[in-house]
Design an enzyme around this catalytic site. Sequence first.
Site, PDB file in Angstrom:
ATOM      1  N   LYS A 112    -101.326 -14.232 -51.900  1.00  0.00           N
ATOM      2  CA  LYS A 112    -101.260 -12.808 -52.254  1.00  0.00           C
ATOM      3  C   LYS A 112    -102.510 -12.343 -52.975  1.00  0.00           C
ATOM      4  O   LYS A 112    -102.992 -11.230 -52.757  1.00  0.00           O
ATOM      5  CB  LYS A 112    -100.034 -12.540 -53.132  1.00  0.00           C
ATOM      6  N   LYS A 197     -94.277 -15.553 -42.043  1.00  0.00           N
ATOM      7  CA  LYS A 197     -92.900 -15.297 -42.461  1.00  0.00           C
ATOM      8  C   LYS A 197     -92.543 -13.821 -42.277  1.00  0.00           C
ATOM      9  O   LYS A 197     -93.399 -12.966 -42.455  1.00  0.00           O
ATOM     10  CB  LYS A 197     -92.806 -15.670 -43.954  1.00  0.00           C
ATOM     11  N   LYS A 200     -90.765  -8.565 -46.417  1.00  0.00           N
ATOM     12  CA  LYS A 200     -90.367  -7.151 -46.500  1.00  0.00           C
ATOM     13  C   LYS A 200     -91.528  -6.194 -46.344  1.00  0.00           C
ATOM     14  O   LYS A 200     -91.383  -5.110 -45.851  1.00  0.00           O
ATOM     15  CB  LYS A 200     -89.837  -6.849 -47.908  1.00  0.00           C
TER      16      LYS A 200
HETATM   17  P1  AMP Z   1     -87.796 -11.906 -51.610  1.00  0.00           P
HETATM   18  O1  AMP Z   1     -87.698 -10.919 -50.509  1.00  0.00           O
HETATM   19  O2  AMP Z   1     -89.131 -12.560 -51.625  1.00  0.00           O
HETATM   20  O3  AMP Z   1     -87.344 -11.397 -52.906  1.00  0.00           O
HETATM   21  O4  AMP Z   1     -86.787 -13.074 -51.215  1.00  0.00           O
HETATM   22  C1  AMP Z   1     -85.419 -13.111 -51.529  1.00  0.00           C
HETATM   23  C2  AMP Z   1     -84.800 -14.344 -50.914  1.00  0.00           C
HETATM   24  O5  AMP Z   1     -84.877 -14.277 -49.473  1.00  0.00           O
HETATM   25  C3  AMP Z   1     -85.533 -15.635 -51.290  1.00  0.00           C
HETATM   26  O6  AMP Z   1     -84.579 -16.670 -51.462  1.00  0.00           O
HETATM   27  C4  AMP Z   1     -86.414 -15.910 -50.108  1.00  0.00           C
HETATM   28  O7  AMP Z   1     -86.709 -17.282 -49.959  1.00  0.00           O
HETATM   29  C5  AMP Z   1     -85.546 -15.420 -48.970  1.00  0.00           C
HETATM   30  N1  AMP Z   1     -86.382 -14.995 -47.837  1.00  0.00           N
HETATM   31  C6  AMP Z   1     -87.267 -13.973 -47.828  1.00  0.00           C
HETATM   32  N2  AMP Z   1     -87.863 -13.864 -46.619  1.00  0.00           N
HETATM   33  C7  AMP Z   1     -87.346 -14.861 -45.855  1.00  0.00           C
HETATM   34  C8  AMP Z   1     -87.553 -15.291 -44.512  1.00  0.00           C
HETATM   35  N3  AMP Z   1     -88.415 -14.664 -43.707  1.00  0.00           N
HETATM   36  N4  AMP Z   1     -86.856 -16.342 -44.047  1.00  0.00           N
HETATM   37  C9  AMP Z   1     -85.961 -16.986 -44.851  1.00  0.00           C
HETATM   38  N5  AMP Z   1     -85.714 -16.636 -46.127  1.00  0.00           N
HETATM   39  C10 AMP Z   1     -86.395 -15.587 -46.635  1.00  0.00           C
END
Ligand code: AMP
Length: 361
Positions: A112, A197, A200
Amino acid sequence: MKRVFSGVKPTGHLTLGNYLGALRQWAEVDQHRADSLFCVVDLHALTVDHDPARVRRLSRQAATLLLASGLDPDLCTVFVQSHVDEHARLSYLLECVATDGEMRRMIQYKEKAARERERGGSVRLSLLTYPVLMAADILAYGTHEVPVGDDQAQHVELARDLAGRFNQRYGHTFVVPKATLPAVAARVMNLQEPASKMGKSDDFGPGIVYLLDEPEVVRRKMMRAVTDSGREVVYDRAGRPGVANLLEILAACTGGDPAAMSAGYGSYGALKKDAAEAVVAVLEPLQARHRELCADPGYVERVLRDGAEKARGMARPVVDRAYRAIGLLPPLTEAAADAQSGITAEAVTASAAEAALNAAR
Ligand code: AMP
Ligand code: TRP
């Protein structure tokens, strides 16, 4: 009973990756088998360039989507991180246990920060220290297990290291947590860019399925997914990442095994179609529940208020214990100050005696 903690940051609309990698496991498994807390980690959303009104909006939306995914406030605690001061209180103590080298080795920070610098922007200090705040989130609750997607495994490992180091230096204070990853879809990839990946807020919008996308939008995105140059449908993450991703999404949505499911397909088109329908079928009930919850915002607010109160009650004693262990004087109320004055006077006498000794040397 096991304690489980996990969180999601309100930096964008939640995606299919969030759901398959984390939320679904929380709702279907964790809340039923453990004393669990699920948190909208809004402080983490301030580590990158942000718009205050958007963070507020996304925090409410994320909380609503957690409930729409099936989290039941009678079974688990759902709350917003900034409503519980203990996270920030503990984070500072853990900064005194972590090292700067350790922080700079975090993969997500390196990626990042590099991206931000490429754009000519500056990197917030909080982006570097973010995994320490995440460790505080986890350790403040005596957490045993942290259900996350694969991208968070390194951060949970850091929380383990910090807990162990703190306990060793200052006496046993924290439970040493571990990450639990889903068996399938621990890393859902972007449909247009299967090497990265599905995040969001990344740069490949058409490759992201959002939880609130209309069924037609989901179908379009899935049908346009980038596949690979071969023809047969085989499950090979390294060689055929696009197809492997579709197989994993299909398997995760229908409860199958991606390698076994590949045998049932003779063309990419048929696989895409089934994967698209499987995603639509998973999202429809979630979206219906989301609509109901949006019609009753008072309910979501009550859940968050009660959740924060419960969470505070759990975190407070753990964090207070850490404050004592690391060497900070307990806050002195008047009565406590009177009761403690003996100790304080003793300490003063002892340090005066020491000073006299040093002067004599
Ligand atoms: P975040 O959006 O980074 O706050 O992620 C929230 C949760 O979703 C965390 O446990 C991440 O590891 C999981 N997560 C986010 N993006 C993915 C993805 N593309 N595949 C699997 N898990 C994800
Ligand atoms: N860093 C996590 C992510 O980006 C979110 C998070 C913050 C989290 N604190 C946490 C996850 C504590 C699990 C436990 O996905």
